[in-house]
Design an enzyme around this catalytic site. Structure first.
Site, PDB file in Angstrom:
ATOM      1  N   ASP A  65      25.434  -2.828  71.120  1.00  0.00           N
ATOM      2  CA  ASP A  65      24.767  -1.875  72.011  1.00  0.00           C
ATOM      3  C   ASP A  65      25.633  -0.636  72.156  1.00  0.00           C
ATOM      4  OD1 ASP A  65      22.439  -1.460  73.840  1.00  0.00           O
ATOM      5  OD2 ASP A  65      24.030  -1.183  75.309  1.00  0.00           O
TER       6      ASP A  65
HETATM    7  C1  LIG Z   1      25.710   8.598  69.486  1.00  0.00           C
HETATM    8  C2  LIG Z   1      24.885   8.077  68.356  1.00  0.00           C
HETATM    9  C3  LIG Z   1      24.023   6.993  68.518  1.00  0.00           C
HETATM   10  N1  LIG Z   1      23.265   6.528  67.481  1.00  0.00           N
HETATM   11  C4  LIG Z   1      22.329   5.397  67.641  1.00  0.00           C
HETATM   12  C5  LIG Z   1      22.915   4.016  67.319  1.00  0.00           C
HETATM   13  C6  LIG Z   1      21.897   3.065  67.958  1.00  0.00           C
HETATM   14  O1  LIG Z   1      20.872   2.773  66.996  1.00  0.00           O
HETATM   15  C7  LIG Z   1      21.315   3.922  69.099  1.00  0.00           C
HETATM   16  C8  LIG Z   1      21.661   3.352  70.444  1.00  0.00           C
HETATM   17  O2  LIG Z   1      20.702   2.434  70.837  1.00  0.00           O
HETATM   18  P1  LIG Z   1      20.936   0.876  71.028  1.00  0.00           P
HETATM   19  O3  LIG Z   1      20.131   0.464  72.213  1.00  0.00           O
HETATM   20  O4  LIG Z   1      22.398   0.545  71.009  1.00  0.00           O
HETATM   21  O5  LIG Z   1      20.324   0.229  69.705  1.00  0.00           O
HETATM   22  P2  LIG Z   1      18.852   0.285  69.097  1.00  0.00           P
HETATM   23  O6  LIG Z   1      17.822   0.226  70.197  1.00  0.00           O
HETATM   24  O7  LIG Z   1      18.760   1.455  68.151  1.00  0.00           O
HETATM   25  O8  LIG Z   1      18.799  -1.033  68.209  1.00  0.00           O
HETATM   26  P3  LIG Z   1      18.972  -2.590  68.668  1.00  0.00           P
HETATM   27  O9  LIG Z   1      19.052  -2.650  70.170  1.00  0.00           O
HETATM   28  O10 LIG Z   1      17.767  -3.296  68.130  1.00  0.00           O
HETATM   29  O11 LIG Z   1      20.246  -3.018  67.985  1.00  0.00           O
HETATM   30  O12 LIG Z   1      21.859   5.249  68.968  1.00  0.00           O
HETATM   31  C9  LIG Z   1      23.360   7.130  66.232  1.00  0.00           C
HETATM   32  O13 LIG Z   1      22.669   6.711  65.287  1.00  0.00           O
HETATM   33  N2  LIG Z   1      24.224   8.174  66.049  1.00  0.00           N
HETATM   34  C10 LIG Z   1      24.988   8.693  67.045  1.00  0.00           C
HETATM   35  O14 LIG Z   1      25.745   9.665  66.814  1.00  0.00           O
END
Ligand SMILES: Cc1cn([C@H]2C[C@H](O)[C@@H](COP(=O)(O)OP(=O)(O)OP(=O)(O)O)O2)c(=O)[nH]c1=O
Length: 188
Positions: A65
Site C-alpha cells: 500500500d
Molecule cells: C506516488 C506514486 C504512486 N503510484 C501508484 C502506486 C499504486 O498503484 C498507487 C497507490 O495506490 P494503492 O492503494 O497503494 O494501490 P492500488 O489501489 O493501485 O493497487 P492495490 O491496492 O490493488 O495493490 O499509486 C505511482 O504509480 N507512481 C507514483 O509516483
C-alpha cells in the site's frame, strides 16, 4: 508459488522486472484511511495480503500500500480531477514523503516492513497543474502524480528508493522475503 495481492499494473511491472514468477489476484479489502502514514500503509498491506492468503493455502502472498504524506497529513488516490488539482497544488514547490507498506503472508504467518522516500517537487504553475490533471494520469496514483510517467518532469530530487515511489520497494521486499524463507527470484 507467489501471489501478488494487487490490481496495480506498476506493482506487476516491478515484480516482472526482477524476474519474479508470480500470479496476481487483486484484493477487495476496505482500506484503513486514518492513522499515521507508516501505520496506515503497514495495516493496509497486511489486510490486502491476508485476504488473499485466507483462500490460498501454502502460497506466499505479497500485499502493498502506497500513500503520499506531508508530515502526518496523508494523500491517497484522488477522488476526481478537482481533487487531483488540489493535491498537486499542495505538493507544488515542496518536499513530501512517499510511504509504501509491504506484507508477506504464508498461511497464518506474516512478515511486514515499510519504506519511505523523500521527494522534492518543483514549483508548478496553475497551467501545468491543470494540464497534467486533465491528462488522466493522476487518477489511480497516490498523491495524484506518477514519478514514472509524464510528471517525471516535475520531480527535482528523491532521497530513498525509487521503486518505493512507484509502489513496491524492491530491495526491502527482497530482504523481507529472504528473512521469511520465500524465494522471490530464482537464485543461482
Ligand atoms: C506516488 C506514486 C504512486 N503510484 C501508484 C502506486 C499504486 O498503484 C498507487 C497507490 O495506490 P494503492 O492503494 O497503494 O494501490 P492500488 O489501489 O493501485 O493497487 P492495490 O491496492 O490493488 O495493490 O499509486 C505511482 O504509480 N507512481 C507514483 O509516483
Amino acid at each position: 508459488m507467489i501471489i501478488l495481492a494487487s490490481a496495480s499494473p506498476r506493482r506487476r511491472e516491478l515484480l516482472t522486472q526482477i524476474g519474479c514468477e508470480f500470479i496476481f489476484e487483486p484484493s477487495e479489502t476496505e482500506e484503513v484511511k486514518t492513522g499515521s502514514p507508516k501505520k496506515l500503509v503497514c495495516e493496509n498491506a497486511l489486510l490486502k495480503a491476508g485476504q488473499i492468503a485466507a483462500t490460498h493455502k501454502d502460497m506466499w502472498v505479497i500485499g502493498a500500500d502506497t500513500v503520499v504524506a506531508i508530515g502526518e497529513e496523508v494523500y491517497g488516490k484522488p477522488a476526481d480531477e478537482a481533487d487531483a488539482i488540489s493535491m498537486l497544488r499542495k505538493l507544488s514547490g515542496r518536499s513530501h514523503q512517499v510511504y509504501t507498506g509491504i506484507a508477506l503472508v504464508y498461511n497464518d504467518k506474516y512478515w511486514q516492513d515499510f519504506s519511505v522516500t523523500e521527494v522534492e517537487m518543483a514549483v508548478l504553475t496553475e497551467k501545468e497543474i491543470e494540464r497534467y490533471a486533465a491528462s488522466g494520469e493522476s487518477l489511480d496514483k497516490a498523491g495524484s502524480y506518477a514519478i514514472q510517467g509524464k510528471s517525471a518532469v516535475f520531480i527535482k530530487k528523491i532521497d530513498g528508493s525509487y521503486s518505493n515511489v512507484v509502489g513496491l520497494p524492491l530491495h526491502k521486499l527482497y530482504a523481507l522475503c529472504k528473512k521469511a524463507g520465500c524465494n522471490l527470484i530464482e537464485e543461482n
